[in-house]
Design a protein around this motif. Structure first.
Motif, mmCIF file in Angstrom:
data_model
loop_
_atom_site.group_PDB
_atom_site.id
_atom_site.type_symbol
_atom_site.label_atom_id
_atom_site.label_comp_id
_atom_site.label_asym_id
_atom_site.label_seq_id
_atom_site.Cartn_x
_atom_site.Cartn_y
_atom_site.Cartn_z
ATOM 1 N N ASN A 1 0.823 -1.202 0.000
ATOM 2 C CA ASN A 1 0.000 0.000 0.000
ATOM 3 C C ASN A 1 0.858 1.253 0.000
ATOM 4 O O ASN A 1 0.405 2.311 -0.418
ATOM 5 C CB ASN A 1 -0.898 0.030 1.232
ATOM 6 N N ASN A 2 2.044 1.123 0.502
ATOM 7 C CA ASN A 2 2.957 2.254 0.507
ATOM 8 C C ASN A 2 3.553 2.426 -0.887
ATOM 9 O O ASN A 2 4.314 1.585 -1.340
ATOM 10 C CB ASN A 2 4.055 1.999 1.530
ATOM 11 N N PRO A 3 3.221 3.527 -1.551
ATOM 12 C CA PRO A 3 3.636 3.701 -2.946
ATOM 13 C C PRO A 3 5.153 3.710 -3.100
ATOM 14 O O PRO A 3 5.675 3.457 -4.178
ATOM 15 C CB PRO A 3 3.073 5.067 -3.327
ATOM 16 N N MET A 4 5.831 3.979 -1.996
ATOM 17 C CA MET A 4 7.285 3.895 -1.981
ATOM 18 C C MET A 4 7.753 2.534 -2.489
ATOM 19 O O MET A 4 8.729 2.433 -3.222
ATOM 20 C CB MET A 4 7.706 4.029 -0.520
ATOM 21 N N PHE A 5 7.067 1.515 -2.071
ATOM 22 C CA PHE A 5 7.498 0.166 -2.400
ATOM 23 C C PHE A 5 7.275 -0.161 -3.861
ATOM 24 O O PHE A 5 8.009 -0.954 -4.452
ATOM 25 C CB PHE A 5 6.784 -0.854 -1.517
ATOM 26 N N ALA A 6 6.252 0.448 -4.429
ATOM 27 C CA ALA A 6 6.000 0.213 -5.841
ATOM 28 C C ALA A 6 7.205 0.696 -6.643
ATOM 29 O O ALA A 6 7.716 0.007 -7.530
ATOM 30 C CB ALA A 6 4.736 0.939 -6.278
ATOM 31 N N LEU A 7 7.666 1.871 -6.279
ATOM 32 C CA LEU A 7 8.816 2.467 -6.958
ATOM 33 C C LEU A 7 10.052 1.594 -6.781
ATOM 34 O O LEU A 7 10.799 1.325 -7.720
ATOM 35 C CB LEU A 7 9.058 3.850 -6.345
ATOM 36 N N LEU A 8 10.241 1.188 -5.555
ATOM 37 C CA LEU A 8 11.371 0.346 -5.197
ATOM 38 C C LEU A 8 11.356 -0.949 -5.996
ATOM 39 O O LEU A 8 12.350 -1.342 -6.607
ATOM 40 C CB LEU A 8 11.218 -0.006 -3.718
ATOM 41 N N ALA A 9 10.210 -1.592 -5.985
ATOM 42 C CA ALA A 9 10.057 -2.872 -6.665
ATOM 43 C C ALA A 9 10.323 -2.701 -8.149
ATOM 44 O O ALA A 9 10.977 -3.526 -8.786
ATOM 45 C CB ALA A 9 8.658 -3.421 -6.440
ATOM 46 N N ILE B 1 9.743 -12.318 -8.462
ATOM 47 C CA ILE B 1 8.400 -12.619 -7.971
ATOM 48 C C ILE B 1 8.164 -11.731 -6.768
ATOM 49 O O ILE B 1 8.925 -11.766 -5.801
ATOM 50 C CB ILE B 1 8.257 -14.098 -7.570
ATOM 51 N N LEU B 2 7.131 -10.915 -6.857
ATOM 52 C CA LEU B 2 6.867 -9.969 -5.781
ATOM 53 C C LEU B 2 5.702 -10.453 -4.942
ATOM 54 O O LEU B 2 4.643 -10.799 -5.459
ATOM 55 C CB LEU B 2 6.532 -8.605 -6.395
ATOM 56 N N VAL B 3 5.910 -10.493 -3.647
ATOM 57 C CA VAL B 3 4.818 -10.863 -2.765
ATOM 58 C C VAL B 3 4.681 -9.843 -1.646
ATOM 59 O O VAL B 3 5.653 -9.239 -1.217
ATOM 60 C CB VAL B 3 5.002 -12.269 -2.161
ATOM 61 N N ASN B 4 3.483 -9.680 -1.220
ATOM 62 C CA ASN B 4 3.117 -8.619 -0.299
ATOM 63 C C ASN B 4 2.721 -9.209 1.053
ATOM 64 O O ASN B 4 1.916 -10.128 1.105
ATOM 65 C CB ASN B 4 1.936 -7.868 -0.923
ATOM 66 N N SER B 5 3.292 -8.705 2.122
ATOM 67 C CA SER B 5 2.974 -9.262 3.440
ATOM 68 C C SER B 5 1.828 -8.534 4.140
ATOM 69 O O SER B 5 1.390 -8.968 5.197
ATOM 70 C CB SER B 5 4.203 -9.227 4.341
ATOM 71 N N ASP B 6 1.386 -7.427 3.585
ATOM 72 C CA ASP B 6 0.279 -6.678 4.184
ATOM 73 C C ASP B 6 0.534 -6.340 5.638
ATOM 74 O O ASP B 6 -0.389 -6.322 6.456
ATOM 75 C CB ASP B 6 -1.030 -7.481 4.100
ATOM 76 N N PHE C 1 -1.332 1.061 -12.948
ATOM 77 C CA PHE C 1 -0.945 -0.325 -13.125
ATOM 78 C C PHE C 1 -0.436 -0.944 -11.840
ATOM 79 O O PHE C 1 -0.593 -2.140 -11.619
ATOM 80 C CB PHE C 1 0.110 -0.444 -14.219
ATOM 81 N N ALA C 2 0.159 -0.115 -11.007
ATOM 82 C CA ALA C 2 0.631 -0.629 -9.732
ATOM 83 C C ALA C 2 -0.565 -1.160 -8.938
ATOM 84 O O ALA C 2 -0.541 -2.257 -8.382
ATOM 85 C CB ALA C 2 1.351 0.461 -8.958
ATOM 86 N N LEU C 3 -1.607 -0.377 -8.937
ATOM 87 C CA LEU C 3 -2.823 -0.742 -8.219
ATOM 88 C C LEU C 3 -3.432 -2.014 -8.792
ATOM 89 O O LEU C 3 -3.824 -2.937 -8.077
ATOM 90 C CB LEU C 3 -3.819 0.414 -8.365
ATOM 91 N N LEU C 4 -3.480 -2.039 -10.100
ATOM 92 C CA LEU C 4 -4.027 -3.170 -10.835
ATOM 93 C C LEU C 4 -3.249 -4.442 -10.503
ATOM 94 O O LEU C 4 -3.823 -5.472 -10.155
ATOM 95 C CB LEU C 4 -3.852 -2.867 -12.322
ATOM 96 N N ALA C 5 -1.945 -4.324 -10.609
ATOM 97 C CA ALA C 5 -1.077 -5.473 -10.381
ATOM 98 C C ALA C 5 -1.240 -5.970 -8.953
ATOM 99 O O ALA C 5 -1.291 -7.166 -8.687
ATOM 100 C CB ALA C 5 0.375 -5.091 -10.639
ATOM 101 N N ARG C 6 -1.368 -5.029 -8.051
ATOM 102 C CA ARG C 6 -1.496 -5.376 -6.649
ATOM 103 C C ARG C 6 -2.747 -6.200 -6.366
ATOM 104 O O ARG C 6 -2.694 -7.262 -5.748
ATOM 105 C CB ARG C 6 -1.541 -4.089 -5.846
ATOM 106 N N SER C 7 -3.871 -5.715 -6.850
ATOM 107 C CA SER C 7 -5.107 -6.439 -6.547
ATOM 108 C C SER C 7 -5.121 -7.774 -7.277
ATOM 109 O O SER C 7 -5.633 -8.767 -6.767
ATOM 110 C CB SER C 7 -6.330 -5.597 -6.906
ATOM 111 N N CYS C 8 -4.543 -7.796 -8.443
ATOM 112 C CA CYS C 8 -4.504 -9.040 -9.205
ATOM 113 C C CYS C 8 -3.626 -10.066 -8.495
ATOM 114 O O CYS C 8 -4.015 -11.220 -8.320
ATOM 115 C CB CYS C 8 -3.959 -8.737 -10.602
ATOM 116 N N GLU C 9 -2.473 -9.632 -8.050
ATOM 117 C CA GLU C 9 -1.569 -10.539 -7.354
ATOM 118 C C GLU C 9 -2.236 -11.095 -6.102
ATOM 119 O O GLU C 9 -2.132 -12.271 -5.790
ATOM 120 C CB GLU C 9 -0.283 -9.789 -6.964
ATOM 121 N N HIS C 10 -2.927 -10.218 -5.406
ATOM 122 C CA HIS C 10 -3.595 -10.639 -4.183
ATOM 123 C C HIS C 10 -4.579 -11.779 -4.462
ATOM 124 O O HIS C 10 -4.568 -12.806 -3.794
ATOM 125 C CB HIS C 10 -4.327 -9.443 -3.585
#
Lengths: 346, 346
Positions: free
Chosen positions: A84-92, A107-112, B88-97
DNA sequence: ATCTTAACTGGAAACGTTTGCTATAGGGAA
DNA sequence: TTCCCTATAGCAAACGTTTCCAGTTAAGAT
């Protein structure tokens, strides 16, 4: 709408394997493998023939089989604390770019923000036999960490986290320097009631920012006021409720610092509620250059760090580690960038 | 024959395999496999014993080997047109989830708006034998598309793209409806000089928005003014230069529409240059609810679509397809949300 | 002319699983 | 008792590569 029959039988059935290439080229499997993988012990004649046939058949090597045999997946797992932190999107993004440039997938995974999720993520990636893990941990004292970071088989790199007992590479931002600069700036302008809303201190950035914060007060020989500090939650809700309380304090804070995305969101909502404008009735500084700030809120003073550089550097450390080099820690500097939001308030 | 020495080395360095579990539990390999994978032909006694030993040894199945044998990787490739667009970040996020919730991993790759990159990305994912591809194509008429979308072995789903000749699932937003609503709103308020800056029309969203745009003029019986439309580039530079030109036109536009992230950035810069404020000297509408708008620019009128729903829906279509269901197209509705930025200008 | 070597090429054994087939034991029906 | 199930368990063959090892050939050295 109509699926085409124009392609030959091959495209209807299974995929082309090295075996079929070998058969058609009338050579051995092993020769095809060598020819295609750039092995030296192959005649030019052989390489040419095999490549022709492979192209003709549209052969695409099976990375799954290659991985199984060679023990290398050319895949890196990226475990992110909270996307959710847009910082991480940039980083990734920058990390993925650098990795792919070097032939690796990510492979990106999110721990929420949840330790159990994080543990599951590590386990999943390990089962996938990734060659390395890049992680921004949820907490530096999760009970699963030992299992997840001490794995002998894959490389690990930490993103902005300190875990003393593990000898892995890390990229750390020198938050303290930028925060020190920012707070000193405020103090010099006469601010004394400086509020600070930030996430919990079980991760390095919070602790490091706090160091910069307190050191600035010490250097100015001013006593710090603990009741102006709200430390504990990364989410906007935490920040909102604590900012409300802080704004009702007497004397009211003349300046307020946001320790990340959630804090920024929560504080700005709280300010709007009280009809306070940043840079007028109150000075405001974001302790992170969130990417969306560039678009519209270019008046906001920030502590800047080059987020893309962090991602890129993480990828580099990872690749170095895979190459067999010793783990090392890379420090990214930060810098206070004063804009109009940090004016006013006095 | 391997020596004791290498066996030792293996137990230190290497991972636990099913073979070692079988040895320790004194049962056959196949029994271990069946016990752990939930196969019915296994006695309770056997299952219990195997699970105990597996836990004890810390066995973690090798997904690479499983994939090779079973032909299924439980991995989905996500090819994104240009990850610079925060949408796309948002899109990718919800899709991955959604995918992970169903036991799938996602590999995300970025084409950077470039057809050649996109083609390489498809090829990479195919070599990785992903079970499916979700793609927001750079262009709907790339020469590589036939090869990349007509693959027999993996499922495909398109994100906001029309490719008539391929029979794959797709999620399409009904941009036209929202844009129609927005433009009609402006027309009803008296606007006639309505400018429109958007990306190129080789992708569905642009064409679809244009349809809504022109239809609104038709329905109001007003002639559309082609020289107020800048169609062609997704980047902020394109939008900036064309917005400059549009703002110098005589008569000047009284309202301006931004067809996406790049357009929004470019236009807002151009407005700032001319010292025009949205909602005052000129009416402004963003034809996409970019995620960062929620944070600070909550005055901006937008055409809203539920981006997370799109990602989720794409994942669902993918999973359905893998289950063997027929491809289908899912339409996501859009809606004009009037805020203060679309006022003024007259 | 024979021996050595260099430069390939082919055969087959891995990598760690799943799965079709066969074997065994015990139980119920005849 | 005999026979046939049924419920399990084990063996071995895949999956598509890479890579070790052993041949083969031709050329250079003696």
């Amino acid at each position: 709408m109509t699926s085409d029959k124009s392609d030959d039988a091959r495209s209807i059935n299974q995929r082309v394997t090295i075996r079929e290439v070998a058969a058609k080229a009338e050579v051995a499997l092993s020769s095809v493998s060598r020819a295609l993988s750039g092995h030296p012990d192959v005649s030019d004649e052989m390489r040419k023939r095999v490549k022709e046939v492979a192209d003709e058949l549209g052969y695409e090597p099976n990375l799954v089989a290659q991985s199984l045999r060679s023990g290398v997946t050319r895949t890196i797992g990226f475990v992110v604390r909270d996307i959710n932190n847009p910082m991480f999107a940039l980083l990734a993004r920058s990390c993925e770019h650098e990795l792919r440039r070097n032939g690796y997938s990510m492979i990106l995974v999110n721990s929420d923000g949840n330790i159990e999720n994080e543990n599951r993520n590590f386990s999943l990636l390990r089962r996938r036999r990734v060659d390395g893990l890049i992680a921004s941990l949820v907490s530096e004292d999760s009970p699963y960490l030992r299992k997840n970071l001490a794995g002998p088989t894959e490389e690990a790199a930490r993103l902005d986290r300190e875990v003393k007992w593990v000898n892995a590479s890390a990229v750390l931002a020198d938050h303290a320097a930028g925060v020190h600069e920012a707070v000193t700036h405020l103090i010099n302008k006469g601010h004394r009631e400086i509020a600070f809303v930030t996430g919990s201190n079980n991760v390095y950035p919070t602790r490091n920012r706090l160091q910069g914060f307190t050191k600035a007060f010490e250097d100015a020989n001013i006593k710090i006021q603990p009741d102006l500090m709200a430390i504990g939650g990364f989410d906007a809700e935490y920040a909102l409720s604590h900012a409300r309380i802080l704004l009702h304090r007497n004397p009211a804070p003349t300046a307020i610092l946001a320790g990340g995305h959630g804090a920024l969101m929560g504080i700005s909502r709280a300010l709007k509620e009280k009809n306070l404008t940043m840079g007028k009735e109150i000075a405001f500084i974001a302790l992170d250059q969130l990417p969306y700030l560039e678009v519209f809120s270019d008046n906001i003073s920030t502590v800047y760090r080059d987020t893309e550089a962090i991602g890129r550097e993480a990828a580099r450390l990872m690749l170095e580690g895979i190459e067999g080099e010793a783990p090392r820690v890379s420090i990214i500097e930060t810098q206070f960038i004063g804009r109009t939001s940090s004016q006013g308030g006095l």
